[in-house]
Design a protein around this motif. Structure first.
Motif, PDB file in Angstrom:
ATOM      1  N   PRO A  48      62.481 -84.983  -4.394  1.00  0.00           N
ATOM      2  CA  PRO A  48      62.539 -83.582  -4.817  1.00  0.00           C
ATOM      3  C   PRO A  48      61.802 -82.672  -3.841  1.00  0.00           C
ATOM      4  O   PRO A  48      61.041 -83.140  -2.984  1.00  0.00           O
ATOM      5  CB  PRO A  48      61.814 -83.610  -6.159  1.00  0.00           C
ATOM      6  CG  PRO A  48      60.760 -84.656  -5.947  1.00  0.00           C
ATOM      7  CD  PRO A  48      61.460 -85.724  -5.114  1.00  0.00           C
ATOM      8  N   ASP A  49      61.997 -81.391  -3.992  1.00  0.00           N
ATOM      9  CA  ASP A  49      61.225 -80.408  -3.241  1.00  0.00           C
ATOM     10  C   ASP A  49      59.899 -80.132  -3.949  1.00  0.00           C
ATOM     11  O   ASP A  49      58.907 -79.808  -3.314  1.00  0.00           O
ATOM     12  CB  ASP A  49      62.000 -79.092  -3.117  1.00  0.00           C
ATOM     13  CG  ASP A  49      63.270 -79.245  -2.312  1.00  0.00           C
ATOM     14  OD1 ASP A  49      63.253 -79.986  -1.317  1.00  0.00           O
ATOM     15  OD2 ASP A  49      64.282 -78.614  -2.678  1.00  0.00           O
ATOM     16  N   ASP A  71      50.070 -90.687   1.669  1.00  0.00           N
ATOM     17  CA  ASP A  71      50.142 -90.028   2.958  1.00  0.00           C
ATOM     18  C   ASP A  71      50.766 -88.644   2.801  1.00  0.00           C
ATOM     19  O   ASP A  71      51.381 -88.338   1.784  1.00  0.00           O
ATOM     20  CB  ASP A  71      50.993 -90.861   3.933  1.00  0.00           C
ATOM     21  CG  ASP A  71      50.303 -92.160   4.330  1.00  0.00           C
ATOM     22  OD1 ASP A  71      49.054 -92.202   4.300  1.00  0.00           O
ATOM     23  OD2 ASP A  71      51.009 -93.123   4.661  1.00  0.00           O
ATOM     24  N   GLU A  72      50.656 -87.851   3.837  1.00  0.00           N
ATOM     25  CA  GLU A  72      51.208 -86.494   3.837  1.00  0.00           C
ATOM     26  C   GLU A  72      52.675 -86.526   3.428  1.00  0.00           C
ATOM     27  O   GLU A  72      53.444 -87.371   3.877  1.00  0.00           O
ATOM     28  CB  GLU A  72      51.067 -85.879   5.238  1.00  0.00           C
ATOM     29  CG  GLU A  72      51.482 -84.444   5.336  1.00  0.00           C
ATOM     30  CD  GLU A  72      50.574 -83.496   4.588  1.00  0.00           C
ATOM     31  OE1 GLU A  72      51.044 -82.438   4.171  1.00  0.00           O
ATOM     32  OE2 GLU A  72      49.380 -83.817   4.416  1.00  0.00           O
ATOM     33  N   THR A  73      53.048 -85.616   2.573  1.00  0.00           N
ATOM     34  CA  THR A  73      54.423 -85.509   2.104  1.00  0.00           C
ATOM     35  C   THR A  73      54.799 -84.034   2.016  1.00  0.00           C
ATOM     36  O   THR A  73      53.925 -83.177   1.904  1.00  0.00           O
ATOM     37  CB  THR A  73      54.602 -86.192   0.731  1.00  0.00           C
ATOM     38  OG1 THR A  73      55.937 -85.998   0.282  1.00  0.00           O
ATOM     39  CG2 THR A  73      53.652 -85.627  -0.300  1.00  0.00           C
ATOM     40  N   LYS A  74      56.070 -83.745   2.058  1.00  0.00           N
ATOM     41  CA  LYS A  74      56.528 -82.360   1.950  1.00  0.00           C
ATOM     42  C   LYS A  74      56.766 -81.940   0.505  1.00  0.00           C
ATOM     43  O   LYS A  74      57.069 -80.808   0.222  1.00  0.00           O
ATOM     44  CB  LYS A  74      57.810 -82.167   2.758  1.00  0.00           C
ATOM     45  CG  LYS A  74      57.587 -82.305   4.244  1.00  0.00           C
ATOM     46  CD  LYS A  74      58.849 -82.063   5.021  1.00  0.00           C
ATOM     47  CE  LYS A  74      58.561 -82.229   6.500  1.00  0.00           C
ATOM     48  NZ  LYS A  74      59.735 -82.014   7.327  1.00  0.00           N
ATOM     49  N   VAL A  75      56.625 -82.890  -0.413  1.00  0.00           N
ATOM     50  CA  VAL A  75      56.830 -82.582  -1.828  1.00  0.00           C
ATOM     51  C   VAL A  75      55.646 -81.771  -2.343  1.00  0.00           C
ATOM     52  O   VAL A  75      54.493 -82.172  -2.193  1.00  0.00           O
ATOM     53  CB  VAL A  75      56.981 -83.867  -2.667  1.00  0.00           C
ATOM     54  CG1 VAL A  75      57.143 -83.525  -4.136  1.00  0.00           C
ATOM     55  CG2 VAL A  75      58.156 -84.694  -2.178  1.00  0.00           C
ATOM     56  N   GLN A  97      46.043 -78.827  -4.893  1.00  0.00           N
ATOM     57  CA  GLN A  97      45.610 -78.402  -3.555  1.00  0.00           C
ATOM     58  C   GLN A  97      46.152 -79.344  -2.487  1.00  0.00           C
ATOM     59  O   GLN A  97      46.671 -78.907  -1.465  1.00  0.00           O
ATOM     60  CB  GLN A  97      44.089 -78.336  -3.490  1.00  0.00           C
ATOM     61  CG  GLN A  97      43.573 -77.840  -2.158  1.00  0.00           C
ATOM     62  CD  GLN A  97      42.056 -77.716  -2.146  1.00  0.00           C
ATOM     63  OE1 GLN A  97      41.356 -78.249  -3.004  1.00  0.00           O
ATOM     64  NE2 GLN A  97      41.539 -77.017  -1.156  1.00  0.00           N
ATOM     65  N   LYS A  98      46.040 -80.649  -2.716  1.00  0.00           N
ATOM     66  CA  LYS A  98      46.509 -81.623  -1.727  1.00  0.00           C
ATOM     67  C   LYS A  98      48.003 -81.486  -1.461  1.00  0.00           C
ATOM     68  O   LYS A  98      48.459 -81.624  -0.335  1.00  0.00           O
ATOM     69  CB  LYS A  98      46.208 -83.054  -2.186  1.00  0.00           C
ATOM     70  CG  LYS A  98      46.765 -84.078  -1.210  1.00  0.00           C
ATOM     71  CD  LYS A  98      46.480 -85.492  -1.569  1.00  0.00           C
ATOM     72  CE  LYS A  98      47.142 -86.364  -0.500  1.00  0.00           C
ATOM     73  NZ  LYS A  98      46.816 -87.731  -0.581  1.00  0.00           N
ATOM     74  N   PHE A  99      48.765 -81.200  -2.515  1.00  0.00           N
ATOM     75  CA  PHE A  99      50.216 -81.133  -2.392  1.00  0.00           C
ATOM     76  C   PHE A  99      50.740 -79.702  -2.313  1.00  0.00           C
ATOM     77  O   PHE A  99      51.909 -79.445  -2.613  1.00  0.00           O
ATOM     78  CB  PHE A  99      50.870 -81.897  -3.552  1.00  0.00           C
ATOM     79  CG  PHE A  99      50.670 -83.381  -3.453  1.00  0.00           C
ATOM     80  CD1 PHE A  99      51.562 -84.168  -2.738  1.00  0.00           C
ATOM     81  CD2 PHE A  99      49.584 -83.999  -4.056  1.00  0.00           C
ATOM     82  CE1 PHE A  99      51.381 -85.536  -2.635  1.00  0.00           C
ATOM     83  CE2 PHE A  99      49.396 -85.364  -3.963  1.00  0.00           C
ATOM     84  CZ  PHE A  99      50.291 -86.136  -3.247  1.00  0.00           C
ATOM     85  N   HIS A 100      49.877 -78.771  -1.919  1.00  0.00           N
ATOM     86  CA  HIS A 100      50.252 -77.378  -1.671  1.00  0.00           C
ATOM     87  C   HIS A 100      50.921 -76.727  -2.878  1.00  0.00           C
ATOM     88  O   HIS A 100      51.852 -75.937  -2.741  1.00  0.00           O
ATOM     89  CB  HIS A 100      51.146 -77.260  -0.438  1.00  0.00           C
ATOM     90  CG  HIS A 100      50.571 -77.953   0.765  1.00  0.00           C
ATOM     91  ND1 HIS A 100      49.481 -77.469   1.447  1.00  0.00           N
ATOM     92  CD2 HIS A 100      50.896 -79.125   1.361  1.00  0.00           C
ATOM     93  CE1 HIS A 100      49.171 -78.298   2.428  1.00  0.00           C
ATOM     94  NE2 HIS A 100      50.006 -79.313   2.401  1.00  0.00           N
ATOM     95  N   GLY A 101      50.438 -77.092  -4.054  1.00  0.00           N
ATOM     96  CA  GLY A 101      50.959 -76.509  -5.285  1.00  0.00           C
ATOM     97  C   GLY A 101      49.932 -75.604  -5.923  1.00  0.00           C
ATOM     98  O   GLY A 101      48.907 -75.263  -5.323  1.00  0.00           O
ATOM     99  N   GLU A 102      50.223 -75.213  -7.143  1.00  0.00           N
ATOM    100  CA  GLU A 102      49.304 -74.366  -7.895  1.00  0.00           C
ATOM    101  C   GLU A 102      48.930 -75.067  -9.196  1.00  0.00           C
ATOM    102  O   GLU A 102      49.709 -75.815  -9.759  1.00  0.00           O
ATOM    103  CB  GLU A 102      49.961 -73.031  -8.220  1.00  0.00           C
ATOM    104  CG  GLU A 102      50.231 -72.185  -7.003  1.00  0.00           C
ATOM    105  CD  GLU A 102      50.869 -70.849  -7.353  1.00  0.00           C
ATOM    106  OE1 GLU A 102      50.802 -70.441  -8.528  1.00  0.00           O
ATOM    107  OE2 GLU A 102      51.416 -70.228  -6.444  1.00  0.00           O
TER     108      GLU A 102
END
Length: 107
Positions: A48-49, A71-75, A97-102
């Motif tokens: 998924p995105d 590891d780093e993921t774009k999800v 924070q780690k997964f660039h979410g809110e």
């Protein structure tokens, strides 16, 4: 989801799938604990995105370490704290924070 006949891919939301989902949820047995690792692995396998993680943040399996060690993921993962205490909120904020979410808190 929809066990024992879980779909192997994303499904379209239509009247038939909505009613199947509704029946499945109604038949679920309520259990204590927050065991999210298998659901998260399944979600990631669908490529998924974004993932929305609704929980109290008090994992009773190794979901927290699974995500932290990933590891780093774009999800992107948005976390939603549902009746989360201070510790649960901290965990969910860290995951977001780690997964660039809110992180959002629901009371």
């Amino acid at each position: 989801m929809l066990e024992p006949k879980s779909p192997t891919d994303m499904i379209n939301l239509d009247t038939k799938s909505w009613f199947a989902f509704h029946e499945w949820v109604e038949a679920l047995e309520l259990k204590r604990g927050t065991r999210a690792k298998s659901s998260l692995k399944r979600a990631f396998s669908l490529k998924p995105d974004v993932i929305f993680l609704l929980t109290d943040g008090q994992f009773t399996d190794d979901a927290e370490s699974y995500l932290k060690d990933m590891d780093e993921t774009k999800v992107r993962i948005h976390t939603i704290g549902f009746q989360a205490n201070a510790k649960g909120k901290a965990v969910l904020k860290e995951i977001a924070q780690k997964f660039h979410g809110e992180f959002s808190d629901i009371r």
